[in-house]
Design a protein around this motif. Structure first.
Motif, PDB file in Angstrom:
ATOM      1  N   PHE A  82     -41.170  61.309  57.666  1.00  0.00           N
ATOM      2  CA  PHE A  82     -41.507  61.377  56.244  1.00  0.00           C
ATOM      3  C   PHE A  82     -40.773  62.529  55.564  1.00  0.00           C
ATOM      4  O   PHE A  82     -40.227  62.375  54.464  1.00  0.00           O
ATOM      5  N   ALA A  83     -40.750  63.689  56.214  1.00  0.00           N
ATOM      6  CA  ALA A  83     -40.083  64.854  55.633  1.00  0.00           C
ATOM      7  C   ALA A  83     -38.591  64.591  55.422  1.00  0.00           C
ATOM      8  O   ALA A  83     -37.992  65.065  54.441  1.00  0.00           O
ATOM      9  N   ALA A  95     -38.421  61.508  52.388  1.00  0.00           N
ATOM     10  CA  ALA A  95     -39.147  61.562  51.118  1.00  0.00           C
ATOM     11  C   ALA A  95     -38.216  61.757  49.929  1.00  0.00           C
ATOM     12  O   ALA A  95     -38.453  61.215  48.844  1.00  0.00           O
ATOM     13  N   LYS A  96     -37.134  62.518  50.107  1.00  0.00           N
ATOM     14  CA  LYS A  96     -36.207  62.793  49.006  1.00  0.00           C
ATOM     15  C   LYS A  96     -34.953  61.942  49.066  1.00  0.00           C
ATOM     16  O   LYS A  96     -33.999  62.187  48.333  1.00  0.00           O
ATOM     17  N   CYS A 140     -44.695  55.214  56.394  1.00  0.00           N
ATOM     18  CA  CYS A 140     -44.887  56.069  57.573  1.00  0.00           C
ATOM     19  C   CYS A 140     -46.315  55.995  58.097  1.00  0.00           C
ATOM     20  O   CYS A 140     -46.548  55.945  59.313  1.00  0.00           O
ATOM     21  N   SER A 144     -31.816  64.575  51.574  1.00  0.00           N
ATOM     22  CA  SER A 144     -32.409  65.348  52.660  1.00  0.00           C
ATOM     23  C   SER A 144     -31.948  64.852  54.018  1.00  0.00           C
ATOM     24  O   SER A 144     -31.607  65.646  54.908  1.00  0.00           O
ATOM     25  N   THR A 159     -42.518  55.997  50.784  1.00  0.00           N
ATOM     26  CA  THR A 159     -42.223  56.571  52.099  1.00  0.00           C
ATOM     27  C   THR A 159     -43.507  56.926  52.833  1.00  0.00           C
ATOM     28  O   THR A 159     -43.644  56.653  54.042  1.00  0.00           O
ATOM     29  N   ALA A 160     -44.464  57.524  52.129  1.00  0.00           N
ATOM     30  CA  ALA A 160     -45.730  57.910  52.757  1.00  0.00           C
ATOM     31  C   ALA A 160     -46.496  56.689  53.250  1.00  0.00           C
ATOM     32  O   ALA A 160     -47.055  56.699  54.365  1.00  0.00           O
ATOM     33  N   ARG A 203     -40.404  57.197  45.072  1.00  0.00           N
ATOM     34  CA  ARG A 203     -39.942  56.926  46.430  1.00  0.00           C
ATOM     35  C   ARG A 203     -40.828  57.603  47.473  1.00  0.00           C
ATOM     36  O   ARG A 203     -41.091  57.047  48.544  1.00  0.00           O
ATOM     37  N   TRP A 204     -41.301  58.816  47.183  1.00  0.00           N
ATOM     38  CA  TRP A 204     -42.065  59.545  48.191  1.00  0.00           C
ATOM     39  C   TRP A 204     -43.396  58.843  48.495  1.00  0.00           C
ATOM     40  O   TRP A 204     -43.889  58.916  49.629  1.00  0.00           O
ATOM     41  N   SER A 215     -35.143  57.476  61.379  1.00  0.00           N
ATOM     42  CA  SER A 215     -35.055  57.676  59.926  1.00  0.00           C
ATOM     43  C   SER A 215     -34.150  56.636  59.287  1.00  0.00           C
ATOM     44  O   SER A 215     -34.403  56.185  58.160  1.00  0.00           O
ATOM     45  N   SER A 268     -38.291  50.211  47.613  1.00  0.00           N
ATOM     46  CA  SER A 268     -37.935  51.002  46.428  1.00  0.00           C
ATOM     47  C   SER A 268     -37.113  50.193  45.438  1.00  0.00           C
ATOM     48  O   SER A 268     -37.254  50.342  44.218  1.00  0.00           O
TER      49      SER A 268
END
Length: 628
Positions: free
Chosen positions: A242-243, A246-247, A442, A251, A438-439, A434-435, A415, A426
């Motif tokens: 997720f980290a 998320a962006k 996940c 990222s 993504t959450a 988007r985040w 990922s 999306s």
């Protein structure tokens, strides 16, 4: 984030690089004299209005290349390739694998890169080129979700071993009475003091199966409940994914610098150590020496194709997703070649390393190489840890480095796979950040993954790997090549590549895409289905009927996406009769083409030079131009 602010300069590049010198047919002046401000085409006008919602781009070409390497060069090379080679006779598998890579894997990789970059779309929206084939994208997404859920479980196991590696004594090197059986022997002890028999089991193997997995011999009483330790490790994995996602690519692209390069340092270190062990030469010879009788068996070819798909990630969707974030004229031909070569090199490097270790185990236990360890995850979590335990100094350090390598490999691929699903959602749900998507993805994947951390979870993993990671992808790739080359048209996709990359393609690409790949895959797939045998548990019994039914159900749901979405697309087309709507669904949608409005106008004008050689009538956007 960089965006497509340079599209005006790209427009100039079109005039410079695409003077329409293709001699096949057409009038070059037709496109050159076209006004760039012409908004007569409705699809271009719509795009011009909506283009303010810029699609992300990679911050640099290097990030894209390393992200592709990180996704393709993953556990499929370090874990899956050696065990598939091990199960299919070592060198007997290597020959078909290299042939499949050259004539199926590499062409498919480039084709999927082309579709994504040309349309700047994810793995579902690329099918605007052949709307009736839209179900391919959703079927691939389901297969991708199947694979990524158990991919993160392998990463969770790596985290478990990573934490265990910080102990004063590596726990798998000794037979702890808490979990060891009477047949256990220590991997670091002098084996001459043991009376080893066929019943003897190394401490590394018992640690993995009994202490870590708590593996049951069959599924007669169910699969049990999730192990709390592995559950926490799995949760950590999905938090990291997720980290990273998320962006978006801003990222994940930065992390690729580490995830793509660090594994090679550790793998080469293990290779050097493995080659110095007694018996390593016999193991390496077993790996590179083909058994020609096995080479001719279709089972080996089926395994080679499946491994190629799994290793390069072709047929799953992430390749087109990654390339969709490229500038329109990015040199993906170069990148696809680099990634294919890196993937092959890493697979062979891992194969030599693991078979050197297996040769040493064969030497010490006085057993044939094919009997020293079981396949599957055992190669990553039994054979490699055994080799690490034989390091003379600070084996804990090398254990930490090795399992950190597995984690970086897994997170790079996970990922990419999860990002493909997130991109699909999306693209369809533009109003949701988007985040949040993504959450949700996940969290759902974590809950699904709990089934793999039960005592019977490894059986479910093998089941999903067979049906979700192999069976479905065969069908989807066959449908993909037929849809692109026979419906959209081989000549059309070749012209699109010439327009985008400024060069034409040779006979190798045309034959592999149009003829060899669909026919070869269909023949191998049909044979595999004819000789199919149900999977078996550790005690040799077939999986319960309910487990096999679940596997077939997953495959059926994915394959049914093809007719379901085809029927939906046909229904939505304009036309007074069913046949007219069916014919319209075979033609590219007006939304298909380069996303940049200026570039799309030039592409439409470029296409007007040519007669479209296809049994399908010309699309609307080509009907107003006659070739001379």
């Amino acid at each position: 984030m960089s965006t497509r602010s340079s599209r005006l300069s790209e427009k100039g590049a079109v005039y410079l690089n695409y003077g329409f010198d293709d001699t096949s047919s057409g009038d070059s002046k037709c496109a050159k004299e076209t006004s760039v401000a012409d908004n007569s085409n409705p699809s271009v006008a719509i795009q011009a209005e909506t283009y303010d919602q810029q699609r992300e781009n990679w911050d640099s070409p290097v990030e894209f290349l390393l992200s592709c390497i990180s996704m393709s060069v993953g556990l499929g090379n370090i874990w899956r390739f050696p065990f598939v080679a091990y199960e299919n006779g070592g060198g007997a598998f290597l020959v078909p694998y290299l042939i499949v890579l050259a004539f199926i894997g590499r062409p498919l990789y480039f084709l999927e890169m082309v579709l994504g970059q040309f349309s700047s779309s994810g793995s579902v929206k690329i099918w605007d080129c052949v709307p009736i084939a839209k179900g391919i994208g959703y079927g691939q997404a389901l297969a991708t979700w199947c694979v990524v859920t158990y991919y993160c479980v392998l990463m969770a196991l790596s985290f478990f071993y990573l934490f265990a590696s910080f102990q004063a004594v590596l726990p798998w090197t000794e037979c702890d009475p808490e979990w060891a059986t009477e047949n256990c022997y220590s991997t670091t002890a002098n084996l001459s003091v043991y009376n080893l028999t066929n019943e003897s089991v190394s401490s590394a193997e018992e640690y993995f199966k009994i202490y870590v997995l708590k593996k049951i011999p069959n599924m007669d009483s169910g699969i049990g409940v999730p192990d709390w330790r592995l559950t926490l490790c799995l949760l950590l994995c999905w938090i990291l994914v997720f980290a990273m996602l998320a962006k978006g690519v801003s990222s994940s692209g930065k992390v690729a610098y580490f995830t793509a390069l660090f594994p090679y340092v550790v793998l080469i270190t293990l290779l050097i150590r493995g080659c110095t062990l007694p018996g390593a030469g016999d193991g390496i010879l077993y790996f590179i020496t083909p058994d020609w009788e096995k080479v001719l068996t279709p089972d080996v070819w089926y395994a080679a194709v499946t491994q190629c798909f799994f290793s390069l990630s072709v047929g799953f969707g992430p390749i087109s997703t990654f390339s969709s974030y490229n500038p329109f004229r990015h040199p993906i031909y170069r990148d696809s070649t680099i990634v294919s070569l890196a993937d092959t090199f890493t697979s062979i490097l891992a194969g030599v390393t693991i078979f050197a270790i297996l040769g040493n185990l064969s030497y010490e236990t006085n057993q044939p190489i094919e009997n020293v360890v079981e396949g599957g995850t055992g190669l990553a979590f039994i054979s490699y840890p055994e080799a690490i335990s034989k390091f003379d100094s600070v084996p804990q350090l090398f254990a930490v480095l090795f399992f950190l390598m597995l984690i970086t490999l897994a997170i790079g691929s996970a990922s990419g796979l999860a990002g493909c699903i997130i991109t699909i959602l999306s693209d369809d749900l533009l109003q949701i950040p988007r985040w949040i998507i993504t959450a949700v993805v996940c969290a759902a994947s974590f809950l699904i993954g709990l089934v793999y951390v039960t005592p019977g979870g490894q059986y479910i993993l093998d089941l999903v790997d067979y049906f979700g990671g192999g069976f479905i992808i065969y069908v989807m790739v066959i449908a993909e090549t037929i849809a692109v080359c026979w419906f959209y048209g081989l000549e059309q996709i070749v012209k699109d590549i010439r327009f985008m990359l400024s060069f034409g393609l040779g006979i190798y690409w045309k034959l592999t895409w149009c003829i060899f790949i669909p026919i070869a895959l269909a023949v191998i797939f049909i044979y595999a289905m004819v000789v199919y045998e149900p999977l078996k548990t550790d005690d040799g019994e077939p999986y319960p009927p309910s487990a096999n039914a679940a596997g077939w159900l997953v495959a059926a749901i994915a394959i049914l996406q093809l007719p379901i979405w085809a029927a939906y697309v046909i229904h939505k087309q304009k036309g007074t009769t069913w046949f007219l709507r069916f014919k319209a669904s075979l033609l590219p949608a007006e939304e298909w083409g380069p996303k940049d409005p200026e570039t799309k106008r030039l592409w439409l004008d470029y296409n007007k030079q040519f007669v479209r050689f296809s049994w399908i009538p010309n699309p609307k956007w080509l009907s107003n131009c006659k070739s001379r």
